[in-house]
Design a protein around this motif. Structure first.
Motif, mmCIF file in Angstrom:
data_model
loop_
_atom_site.group_PDB
_atom_site.id
_atom_site.type_symbol
_atom_site.label_atom_id
_atom_site.label_comp_id
_atom_site.label_asym_id
_atom_site.label_seq_id
_atom_site.Cartn_x
_atom_site.Cartn_y
_atom_site.Cartn_z
ATOM 1 N N GLY A 1 0.453 -0.913 0.145
ATOM 2 C CA GLY A 1 0.009 0.243 -0.165
ATOM 3 C C GLY A 1 0.940 1.586 -0.213
ATOM 4 O O GLY A 1 0.460 2.269 -0.072
ATOM 5 N N ARG A 2 2.014 1.606 -0.010
ATOM 6 C CA ARG A 2 3.033 2.517 -0.194
ATOM 7 C C ARG A 2 3.061 2.859 -1.760
ATOM 8 O O ARG A 2 3.751 4.332 -1.666
ATOM 9 N N LEU A 3 2.814 2.476 -2.008
ATOM 10 C CA LEU A 3 2.653 3.004 -3.427
ATOM 11 C C LEU A 3 1.627 3.228 -4.536
ATOM 12 O O LEU A 3 1.374 4.172 -4.740
ATOM 13 N N LEU A 4 0.307 2.264 -3.913
ATOM 14 C CA LEU A 4 -0.694 2.228 -4.825
ATOM 15 C C LEU A 4 -2.012 1.736 -3.428
ATOM 16 O O LEU A 4 -1.380 0.652 -2.654
ATOM 17 N N ALA A 5 -2.856 1.692 -3.784
ATOM 18 C CA ALA A 5 -4.150 1.675 -2.328
ATOM 19 C C ALA A 5 -4.077 -0.341 -3.302
ATOM 20 O O ALA A 5 -4.002 -0.464 -4.035
ATOM 21 N N PRO A 6 -4.614 -0.659 -2.087
ATOM 22 C CA PRO A 6 -5.041 -2.345 -2.671
ATOM 23 C C PRO A 6 -5.918 -2.589 -3.780
ATOM 24 O O PRO A 6 -5.877 -3.024 -4.737
ATOM 25 N N ALA A 7 -6.836 -0.985 -3.946
ATOM 26 C CA ALA A 7 -7.972 -1.635 -5.143
ATOM 27 C C ALA A 7 -7.837 -1.673 -6.120
ATOM 28 O O ALA A 7 -7.560 -1.960 -7.838
ATOM 29 N N SER A 8 -6.588 -0.349 -6.251
ATOM 30 C CA SER A 8 -5.726 -0.132 -7.640
ATOM 31 C C SER A 8 -4.413 -1.284 -8.050
ATOM 32 O O SER A 8 -4.518 -0.982 -9.398
ATOM 33 N N VAL A 9 -3.804 -1.580 -7.006
ATOM 34 C CA VAL A 9 -2.762 -2.448 -7.424
ATOM 35 C C VAL A 9 -3.679 -3.534 -8.105
ATOM 36 O O VAL A 9 -3.460 -4.397 -8.984
ATOM 37 N N GLU A 10 -4.900 -3.794 -7.386
ATOM 38 C CA GLU A 10 -5.981 -5.384 -8.031
ATOM 39 C C GLU A 10 -6.543 -5.218 -9.120
ATOM 40 O O GLU A 10 -6.409 -5.842 -10.454
ATOM 41 N N ARG A 11 -6.863 -4.071 -9.842
ATOM 42 C CA ARG A 11 -7.220 -2.685 -11.119
ATOM 43 C C ARG A 11 -5.943 -2.932 -11.823
ATOM 44 O O ARG A 11 -6.419 -3.623 -13.497
ATOM 45 N N LEU A 12 -4.282 -2.861 -11.445
ATOM 46 C CA LEU A 12 -2.908 -2.721 -12.063
ATOM 47 C C LEU A 12 -2.991 -4.226 -12.602
ATOM 48 O O LEU A 12 -2.755 -4.434 -13.942
ATOM 49 N N TRP A 13 -3.601 -5.384 -12.157
ATOM 50 C CA TRP A 13 -2.801 -6.867 -12.493
ATOM 51 C C TRP A 13 -4.573 -7.074 -13.031
ATOM 52 O O TRP A 13 -4.172 -8.511 -13.199
ATOM 53 N N GLN A 14 -5.499 -7.132 -12.983
ATOM 54 C CA GLN A 14 -6.456 -7.107 -13.180
ATOM 55 C C GLN A 14 -6.609 -7.554 -15.001
ATOM 56 O O GLN A 14 -6.167 -6.890 -16.224
ATOM 57 N N PRO A 15 -6.719 -8.747 -15.722
ATOM 58 C CA PRO A 15 -7.173 -8.906 -16.935
ATOM 59 C C PRO A 15 -7.555 -8.492 -17.729
ATOM 60 O O PRO A 15 -8.453 -7.942 -17.508
#
Length: 470
Positions: free
Chosen positions: A261-275
């Protein structure tokens, strides 16, 4: 040459860590990789970090924790994070057309969405000529001329129709990040990612720059018997697509920071890696700046660059593996699932074929190439591994051919055909090995079988004609 691990804490290594080191050393020897770094992150902690071999062949400098490696196109993963940082701040909409943010683009480019740039489905022409690897235009070293030239080319497909890896996409993303982020792209990455994650020695640069502790980059000669220096060229305007130099320790810091969570919020990381998907709903091969490793379980997203550096993140398993090397074409990404399998037994059952091939190669080296199928069956029973993939065996066989060992190559390709009898490429490869060994009739038989399985195999047609067997 010798490929030895720096002995750091070898005496304290667990059996699994010793097996991983033995696997890596064996693969380095097989692939002729001079130097390599490895790091494994599990549940947010670095649980393994090792250095192997030489950072410089010329000066016999060993790889250390401080050695920096080119990560090439894995830089795109950082660009994906940068875009998501600006999405999170409300400064970028992933669905918005790029023309909403950047002025002066060709009309046909303006409707391409930010997502379509990130996942390589834009349909735009490539600023790098795929045939020459040089910038397009009459002056291959002139960035301004290349950017002007590519904008004059026709688009290759409507946005979202198909996937095609393309450097133009990331030139536009750099411009987007600069405009919406209010600073040069390189500065944005430095301040918003390197500084936050703890990456003081990582940076951008190529062969024109003096980079302290940079591992030299190499490529094998065509005969596979020597090395040539790689002259890396990452034009500044293209550095959202390639150009970062880092080490496994600092990349591990970055991945930990990203997932904590230091670079992105967890929801944003999930979106980043979403197919992501193409227009017809079929999955695209990339998420947002990260290739997706598609399979039934243990999904992974990756950064892969230059055939020499790679990292995989297994989001559902709390695991990440980083392998950096200094051999272009060494393909370290092919080793990552095997390393991960030491920490994820279910993944080893699913993707352990490369480790089976490694153990079989060692057995063949000590006991000969006769009866490879019997040797493989024993290995599978002992270690609970699946068969090697067809590609694993094919790559091994061609390395043997490159070393002028056609009889051994025949044995490996025969095993491949036995395991994958409907594989046209396997029969074609076996035919090549028979031809190299002087067995022209057997070569013709397998070229014909390859053609039966794949009537479009022009290589088989050409070789049958050359053998007078068409």
């Amino acid at each position: 040459m010798a490929f030895a691990a720096v002995p750091a804490s070898q005496s304290q290594a667990s059996p699994a860590e010793r097996d991983i080191a033995a696997f890596v050393r064996s693969e380095m020897q097989e692939r002729q990789i001079p130097g390599l770094q490895l790091a494994v992150i599990q549940q947010g902690k670095v649980v393994l970090k090792r250095n192997f071999g030489l950072a410089s062949l010329q000066y016999q400098v060993p790889v250390t924790d401080a050695s920096l490696f080119s990560i090439n196109s894995a830089t795109k993963a950082f660009t994906g994070v940068a875009v998501m940082q600006l999405v999170q701040e409300g400064k970028i909409d992933l669905a918005a057309p790029i023309g909403q943010y950047l002025s002066g683009l060709p009309v046909a480019w303006q409707a391409v969405s930010v997502t379509q740039l990130l996942n390589h489905s834009s349909g735009l022409p490539d600023v790098l000529d795929p045939r020459s690897g040089k910038l397009v235009g009459p002056q291959p070293d002139d960035a301004d001329a290349a950017w002007k030239a590519v904008q004059a080319l026709p688009v290759e497909a409507p946005p979202g129709l198909r996937y095609r890896y393309n450097q133009t996409n990331y030139v536009l993303l750099a411009q987007l990040i600069e405009r919406q982020g209010g600073q040069p792209f390189v500065s944005f990455i430095r301040h918003r990612q390197f500084d936050v994650a703890g990456m003081p020695h990582s940076g951008f640069g190529d062969a024109k720059d003096v980079v302290v502790n940079k591992a030299s980059s190499y490529v094998l000669d065509r005969d596979g018997k020597g090395y040539r220096n790689v002259i890396e060229d990452f034009p500044v305007f293209m550095r959202a697509g390639a150009g970062i130099n880092s080490n496994a320790g600092e990349l591990a810091n970055w991945l930990v920071a990203l997932q904590s969570g230091r670079l992105l919020a967890p929801a944003s990381v999930e979106r980043l890696w979403q197919p992501t998907s193409l227009n017809d709903g079929k999955p695209a091969p990339w998420a947002l700046g990260w290739p997706t490793i598609g399979r039934a379980g243990h999904r992974a997203v990756a950064g892969i660059g230059g055939g020499r550096s790679a990292f995989y993140v297994y989001p559902n398993d709390g695991l990440a593996v980083i392998i950096l090397s200094n051999l272009a074409g060494g393909q370290p990404e092919q080793l990552i699932d095997t390393v991960a399998g030491f920490y994820l037994p279910a993944l080893r059952e699913q993707r352990g074929g490369a480790y089976a091939a490694h153990l079989l190669r060692n057995k063949a080296a000590s006991a000969g190439f006769d009866g490879l199928d019997t040797k493989l069956a024993a290995i599978r029973r002992q270690h609970g591994l699946p068969d090697p993939a067809e590609d694993d065996l094919n790559a091994w066989g061609y390395r043997l051919l490159g070393r002028q060992q056609p009889k051994q190559a025949v044995a490996v390709f025969q095993l491949g055909v036995q395991l994958y009898p409907q594989g046209a490429n396997g029969h074609d490869s076996l035919a090549e090995a028979y031809e190299a060994d002087g067995a022209k009739d057997l070569a013709a038989t397998h070229y014909r079988r390859s053609l039966e399985l794949d009537p479009g195999n022009t290589h088989a047609v050409a070789r049958l004609r050359a053998l007078g067997a068409d």
